[in-house]
Motif scaffolding. Structure first.
Motif, mmCIF file in Angstrom:
data_model
loop_
_atom_site.group_PDB
_atom_site.id
_atom_site.type_symbol
_atom_site.label_atom_id
_atom_site.label_comp_id
_atom_site.label_asym_id
_atom_site.label_seq_id
_atom_site.Cartn_x
_atom_site.Cartn_y
_atom_site.Cartn_z
ATOM 1 N N ASN A 161 41.417 22.843 41.925
ATOM 2 C CA ASN A 161 42.206 23.869 42.612
ATOM 3 C C ASN A 161 41.752 24.044 44.056
ATOM 4 O O ASN A 161 42.567 24.110 44.971
ATOM 5 C CB ASN A 161 42.074 25.215 41.897
ATOM 6 N N ASP A 173 36.179 27.762 48.710
ATOM 7 C CA ASP A 173 36.988 26.908 49.583
ATOM 8 C C ASP A 173 37.413 27.654 50.834
ATOM 9 O O ASP A 173 37.268 28.872 50.930
ATOM 10 C CB ASP A 173 38.205 26.361 48.823
ATOM 11 N N GLN A 201 51.436 31.248 38.401
ATOM 12 C CA GLN A 201 50.919 30.820 39.700
ATOM 13 C C GLN A 201 51.049 31.977 40.679
ATOM 14 O O GLN A 201 51.811 32.912 40.442
ATOM 15 C CB GLN A 201 51.690 29.596 40.178
ATOM 16 N N ALA A 202 50.268 31.876 41.771
ATOM 17 C CA ALA A 202 50.218 33.016 42.690
ATOM 18 C C ALA A 202 51.598 33.361 43.243
ATOM 19 O O ALA A 202 51.978 34.508 43.327
ATOM 20 C CB ALA A 202 49.238 32.724 43.821
ATOM 21 N N THR A 229 50.473 23.442 36.512
ATOM 22 C CA THR A 229 51.102 24.081 35.357
ATOM 23 C C THR A 229 50.819 25.568 35.270
ATOM 24 O O THR A 229 51.521 26.301 34.577
ATOM 25 C CB THR A 229 50.553 23.448 34.071
ATOM 26 N N LEU A 284 43.455 27.957 34.928
ATOM 27 C CA LEU A 284 42.602 29.134 35.023
ATOM 28 C C LEU A 284 42.587 29.931 33.719
ATOM 29 O O LEU A 284 41.556 30.509 33.367
ATOM 30 C CB LEU A 284 43.050 30.036 36.178
HETATM 31 P P1 ADP Z 1 47.733 25.298 38.482
HETATM 32 O O1 ADP Z 1 46.761 24.996 39.563
HETATM 33 O O2 ADP Z 1 47.955 24.177 37.543
HETATM 34 O O3 ADP Z 1 48.988 25.915 38.992
HETATM 35 P P2 ADP Z 1 45.811 27.296 37.608
HETATM 36 O O4 ADP Z 1 45.811 28.199 36.419
HETATM 37 O O5 ADP Z 1 44.621 26.437 37.772
HETATM 38 O O6 ADP Z 1 47.108 26.415 37.527
HETATM 39 O O7 ADP Z 1 46.030 28.175 38.901
HETATM 40 C C1 ADP Z 1 47.007 29.182 38.893
HETATM 41 C C2 ADP Z 1 47.401 29.567 40.290
HETATM 42 O O8 ADP Z 1 46.324 30.228 40.955
HETATM 43 C C3 ADP Z 1 47.724 28.391 41.210
HETATM 44 O O9 ADP Z 1 49.023 27.932 41.022
HETATM 45 C C4 ADP Z 1 47.533 29.029 42.584
HETATM 46 O O10 ADP Z 1 48.667 29.805 42.925
HETATM 47 C C5 ADP Z 1 46.364 29.981 42.347
HETATM 48 N N1 ADP Z 1 45.073 29.372 42.731
HETATM 49 C C6 ADP Z 1 44.145 28.832 41.916
HETATM 50 N N2 ADP Z 1 43.078 28.380 42.598
HETATM 51 C C7 ADP Z 1 43.322 28.635 43.896
HETATM 52 C C8 ADP Z 1 42.594 28.411 45.127
HETATM 53 N N3 ADP Z 1 41.382 27.821 45.131
HETATM 54 N N4 ADP Z 1 43.174 28.812 46.292
HETATM 55 C C9 ADP Z 1 44.394 29.403 46.294
HETATM 56 N N5 ADP Z 1 45.127 29.643 45.172
HETATM 57 C C10 ADP Z 1 44.609 29.268 43.991
#
Ligand code: ADP
Length: 449
Positions: free
Chosen positions: A189, A224, A243-244, A255, A259
């Motif tokens: 991520n 990051d 997702q955000a 997907t 997380l």
């Molecule tokens: P995916 O990455 O497959 O969409 P995750 O559950 O890993 O699923 O992450 C969910 C959401 O959290 C991501 O789609 C993103 O919007 C946000 N996110 C996760 N990690 C980060 C990061 N390091 N910086 C910014 N946004 C993040």
């Protein structure tokens, strides 16, 4: 009233008799009508809910079937790829090719793990997961995870840095694959959402209070300098398939499962996973898990053993790096080996001349600190000419900055991400080679006189 209370909401009174009685009867009929309407609405809603429930069950079943069927379909060709790389690695290869194949293999393996993740999520949800409790080498685990992203980091010019605190035990009991799964997700991520500067992974030893005293914990952080997450989305992103914001999928894919799985796994480990983030600045995900050290005699890592560091005691080193984080990392390592470090941020010809005149025992240079490749080559030539031992950092796959390791005896390239042990080995070997040269020259001179 008795009739209505028995459920006959269509029962009505005849509105007749003296006015007061008639009014009471009318009110009663109104109430009965309202009850009828409400009841029929509720019945309607119940029907809808039942239909939705049935549909959800069918969808859930279809999802499980899909996962169960698709996983082996994807896993089979992936195993073919991984198997082939295992055969390839046994054939005569240069060290560089071997490294490439190894990365191919471990990336393939991580893809298979990813497929398993999807299945895992179902298992985690239904709480059917069992954790291993085997000796885990945390340093290797972190290094292997990071190696998977080395190419991507080089390609996107992101500094991928990791630092493992000295106190972190060499071996702990835990579930290696599951911890790796969490780390792969977080680093993945961080890389995905970062387009400049760096991603830093750190592991520290901490503790937390328990009823019977305290227990050791490992705190792993993945920081990051990426797009960041808005405050209102900080908790939502841990929900499955979330997702955000909607544009994320379009821009970055994914997907929204990673997380959710990672947090559930950390909870299974007995720890937790959280996030700190600022929109446009970056994010820091960190998880802590309780650890029990594997009792081993003499478990000090080779890079922390004094006898291995001794050749570097008192050595002077010029460190040429552009980014502060990489500088801090290298400086921390070097100073822990009692090296006298001098730092420069940017290559200039004056600096090169100054270094040549001062002749430090070692130069460590990051090509990112040099604007042009030409500069780097000239600098390397100058160092060779003055017989100054040097280590040039390089990103995997960046052939243009590679220096022929066989010809100049005092120059070496070290691939990023920088491993503490590899840096120590290279620095010692460079410094000792120089001493070897000096010794043989002294011998020659004494023979001539
Ligand atoms: P995916 O990455 O497959 O969409 P995750 O559950 O890993 O699923 O992450 C969910 C959401 O959290 C991501 O789609 C993103 O919007 C946000 N996110 C996760 N990690 C980060 C990061 N390091 N910086 C910014 N946004 C993040």
């Amino acid at each position: 009233m008795k009739t209505v209370s028995e459920g006959r909401y269509d029962y009505r009174l005849k509105e007749a008799g003296p006015p007061e009685i008639e009014r009471i009867q009318a009110s009663f009929n109104l109430m009965a009508e309202s009850l009828r309407r409400t009841t029929s609405q509720i019945e309607e809603s119940i029907k809808e809910i039942q239909i939705a429930k049935q549909q959800a069950e069918v969808a859930q079943e279809a999802k499980s079937d899909f996962l169960a069927n698709m996983s082996p379909e994807i896993r089979t060709p992936m195993n073919g790829i991984i198997g082939t790389t295992s055969l390839l690695i046994e054939t005569p290869l240069t060290s560089e090719q071997k490294e490439l194949v190894q990365i191919m293999r471990s990336s393939g393996q991580s893809l298979v793990h990813l497929i398993n993740d999807v299945l895992d999520f179902s298992k985690l949800e239904s709480e059917k997961i069992e954790l291993e409790n085997e000796p885990v080498d945390l340093t290797t685990l972190i290094e292997e995870t990071i190696e998977m992203f080395a190419y991507y980091a080089a390609e996107s010019q992101i500094e991928l840095i990791y630092f493992i605190e000295k106190r972190v035990p060499s071996m702990v009991f835990g579930d290696c694959e599951r911890i790796k799964q969490v780390l792969v997700n977080l680093v993945g991520n961080a890389m995905k959402f970062t387009h400049k500067e760096e991603v830093i992974i750190t592991a520290n030893l901490t503790s937390r209070k328990t009823k019977s005293g305290s227990e050791a914990m490992i705190l792993v952080s993945v920081k990051d300098s990426g797009i960041g997450i808005a405050e209102e989305n900080l908790e939502r992103i841990f929900d499955a398939f979330t997702q955000a914001d909607a544009s994320t999928t379009r821009r970055f894919g994914g997907t929204g499962l990673g997380l959710a799985i990672s947090r559930k796994l950390c909870q299974y480990f007995g720890g937790s996973l959280s996030v700190r983030s600022e929109l446009g600045v970056g994010s820091e995900f960190f998880f802590n898990i309780p650890v029990r050290e594997v009792p081993l005699l003499g478990a000090i890592k080779p890079q922390h053993q004094i006898e291995n560091q001794k050749p570097l005691h008192g050595v002077t080193c010029v460190l040429l790096t552009r980014y502060a984080a990489l500088n801090t990392l290298l400086r921390t390592y070097l100073e822990s080996w009692q090296v006298d470090v001098h730092t420069a941020k940017q290559f200039t010809h004056d600096l090169a001349a100054h270094i040549a005149a001062k002749a430090p025992d070692l130069v460590i240079a990051d090509p990112m600190a040099m604007e042009h490749e030409e500069n780097m080559k000239r600098f390397a030539d100058e160092l060779i000419q003055h017989e100054i031992p040097s280590i040039f950092l390089s990103s995997i796959g960046e052939s243009s900055i590679r220096i022929d390791e066989n010809k100049p005896p005092l120059i070496r390239t070290l691939h990023k991400p920088i491993s503490e042990l590899k840096l120590l080995k290279d620095a010692v070997s460079m410094v000792q080679r120089k001493r070897g040269i000096e010794i043989s020259e002294t011998k020659l001179r004494s023979r001539a006189t």
